[in-house]
Design an enzyme around this catalytic site. Structure first.
Site, PDB file in Angstrom:
ATOM      1  N   THR A 190     -23.115  89.624 -44.030  1.00  0.00           N
ATOM      2  CA  THR A 190     -23.413  89.765 -42.604  1.00  0.00           C
ATOM      3  C   THR A 190     -22.300  90.517 -41.888  1.00  0.00           C
ATOM      4  OG1 THR A 190     -24.693  87.719 -42.687  1.00  0.00           O
ATOM      5  CG2 THR A 190     -23.979  88.481 -40.503  1.00  0.00           C
ATOM      6  N   VAL A 198     -20.879  84.565 -49.809  1.00  0.00           N
ATOM      7  CA  VAL A 198     -21.461  85.888 -50.003  1.00  0.00           C
ATOM      8  C   VAL A 198     -22.307  86.271 -48.786  1.00  0.00           C
ATOM      9  CG1 VAL A 198     -22.987  87.296 -51.451  1.00  0.00           C
ATOM     10  CG2 VAL A 198     -21.411  85.691 -52.519  1.00  0.00           C
ATOM     11  N   CYS A 199     -23.063  85.327 -48.262  1.00  0.00           N
ATOM     12  CA  CYS A 199     -23.918  85.608 -47.088  1.00  0.00           C
ATOM     13  C   CYS A 199     -23.072  85.945 -45.865  1.00  0.00           C
ATOM     14  CB  CYS A 199     -24.821  84.415 -46.790  1.00  0.00           C
ATOM     15  SG  CYS A 199     -26.001  84.049 -48.108  1.00  0.00           S
ATOM     16  N   SER A 200     -22.004  85.235 -45.686  1.00  0.00           N
ATOM     17  CA  SER A 200     -21.096  85.496 -44.574  1.00  0.00           C
ATOM     18  C   SER A 200     -20.491  86.897 -44.702  1.00  0.00           C
ATOM     19  CB  SER A 200     -19.999  84.429 -44.550  1.00  0.00           C
ATOM     20  OG  SER A 200     -19.099  84.653 -43.515  1.00  0.00           O
ATOM     21  N   SER A 228     -28.362  81.826 -46.907  1.00  0.00           N
ATOM     22  CA  SER A 228     -27.794  80.913 -45.905  1.00  0.00           C
ATOM     23  C   SER A 228     -26.485  81.469 -45.355  1.00  0.00           C
ATOM     24  CB  SER A 228     -27.540  79.525 -46.498  1.00  0.00           C
ATOM     25  OG  SER A 228     -26.954  78.691 -45.519  1.00  0.00           O
TER      26      SER A 228
END
Length: 165
Positions: A64, A59-61, A54
């Site tokens: 990316t 961590v996803c941010s 998500s």
């Protein structure tokens, strides 16, 4: 099949695990304009496919942003971030982070990417954190299924594989 956990809990991954040397399967996802996108839309380019659970998590941010920044200097590369987030959330995130040119793609509709790449976490209906690097002919040259979904991928190894092509 790859063994992954999410917050320490074992996850069941749907689909076939990809390996280096495999021909990457096609997929159909949505971009932030709700248009259908498939692997063939990036024909002739090397692809770094960054898969995240998500976009709205730390961590996803970071994943990316990191892959978009580190791959920016590599020639003929398209960085694709794929998650099950709605296209609206992806569009908001890219605007909020000043990454309007980042390619974020949503697999929420039919899990085409997730099932074809073996990354659908059945228990959560989210995609398991992973990285796939494909050459211009869509041959898989690098794969990482991150063992714990809340951990970062190995950025250095992925970028090294991308630069070595």
């Amino acid at each position: 099949m790859a063994n992954v956990t999410f917050k320490g809990n074992p996850m069941t991954l749907r689909g076939e695990e990809l390996k280096v040397g495999d021909q990457a399967p096609d997929f159909t996802v949505l971009n932030t304009s709700l248009e259908q996108v498939s692997l063939s839309d990036f024909e002739g380019k090397r692809k770094l496919i960054s898969v995240i659970p998500s976009i709205d998590t730390g961590v996803c941010s970071t994943q990316t942003k990191t892959f978009n920044e580190r791959a920016a200097g590599v020639e003929n590369v398209e960085v694709l971030t794929i998650s099950n987030d709605l296209p609206f959330a992806q569009k908001r995130w890219t605007a909020d982070e000043g990454l309007e040119n980042a390619v974020t793609l949503s697999d929420h509709r039919d899990l085409s990417f997730g099932e074809n790449y073996g990354v659908v976490m059945e228990e959560l209906r989210l995609l398991a954190r992973s990285v796939f690097i494909l050459d211009e002919d869509n041959k898989v040259v690098y794969v990482e299924y991150v063992p714990e979904g809340t951990d970062h991928p190995d950025y250095d190894k992925a970028i090294e594989a991308l630069e070595a092509m």
